[in-house]
Scaffold this active site. Sequence first.
Site, short mmCIF file in Angstrom:
data_model
loop_
_atom_site.label_atom_id
_atom_site.label_comp_id
_atom_site.label_asym_id
_atom_site.label_seq_id
_atom_site.Cartn_x
_atom_site.Cartn_y
_atom_site.Cartn_z
N LYS A 66 0.93 -1.10 -0.06
CA LYS A 66 0.00 -0.15 0.11
C LYS A 66 0.84 1.28 0.09
O LYS A 66 0.37 2.30 -0.58
CB LYS A 66 -0.94 0.24 1.08
N ASP A 102 -10.18 3.25 2.02
CA ASP A 102 -10.07 2.63 3.24
C ASP A 102 -10.99 3.46 4.33
O ASP A 102 -11.94 3.19 4.94
CB ASP A 102 -8.89 2.32 3.76
#
Length: 282
Positions: A66, A102
């Site tokens: 990420k 997210d």
Amino acid sequence: MRKLFGVIGDPIAHSMSPLMHNDAFAQLGIDGYYQPFHVKSADLAAAVHGMKAIGVQGFNVTIPHKTAIMPLLDQIDPLAKAIGAVNTVVRENGGWTGYNTDGAGFVQGLREECGGPLEDKRVLLIGAGGAARAIYYTLASEKVNQIDIANRTLEKAASLAESCPYSVAGTVKTTQEAEAELAAYDIIIQTTSIGMLPLIEAAPLSVENIKPGAFVSDIIYNPFETKLLQEAKKQGARIQNGLKMFVYQGALAFEKWTGQTPDIERMADIVRHQLGGNYVNN
Ligand code: ATR
């Protein structure tokens, strides 16, 4: 021609994203396909460039890529840049743009189940890792009244708060301080791995002093109810597990790729079914 999407990570075999997205393509009549790709860190750059070359339209990024993927992209959305992590990549004008869904996915699920405006709420965030950062920054950008952070390592909590580009009131707390002052919080958000398999008998703090009617959200969904959520429920709190966050982060990525909104409840059912009622033992 069929449009190709996917998710890259290491490990990736147990990802539930392919089932969720492929079902949404079928439901909406979109000629798309979502494939899991097992990409090791050493191959990340080759994979990202290769996917551009073969015409992949977009992909998700999971552990451990990420942050490492960021310098390999052509543009990065400001919120993702501030968070320091990308979980969604979209082909835009022939280049890759990185986003982070997210935090927004979490907040969407929170707004849906918590009820009432978030702007007057006092929030306690437990943990100061990557997931906590995405949630803190997104809540701060949405003007929550106050966010305190409780973390084992206080310096990490302080540096998370200091580097946030959106101003919000709040302090850092030791676990003991947070436990003693728990009645002050309307919303408690658990972002550490404590309570997740195999640590299912552990909770990050005692909820003895929780305010009745407080809302406790744990980003873990396996097990479905962590020890923290079980204890909070016993004390009269309302609880939420991490399923909504997972589903909404996927739904927001899907919207960025296709411009269409998938059926959230259907996505959630697919994940529940995939976990198979065997949440604790797999
Ligand atoms: P992620 O990116 O998935 O959020 P991470 O960056 O590894 O994961 O962060 C994990 C968080 O869980 C951190 O807040 C960590 O606390 P520290 O900052 O003190 O390391 C917390 N954490 C993990 N295991 C823990 C444990 N056994 N006790 C207390 N905190 C723990």
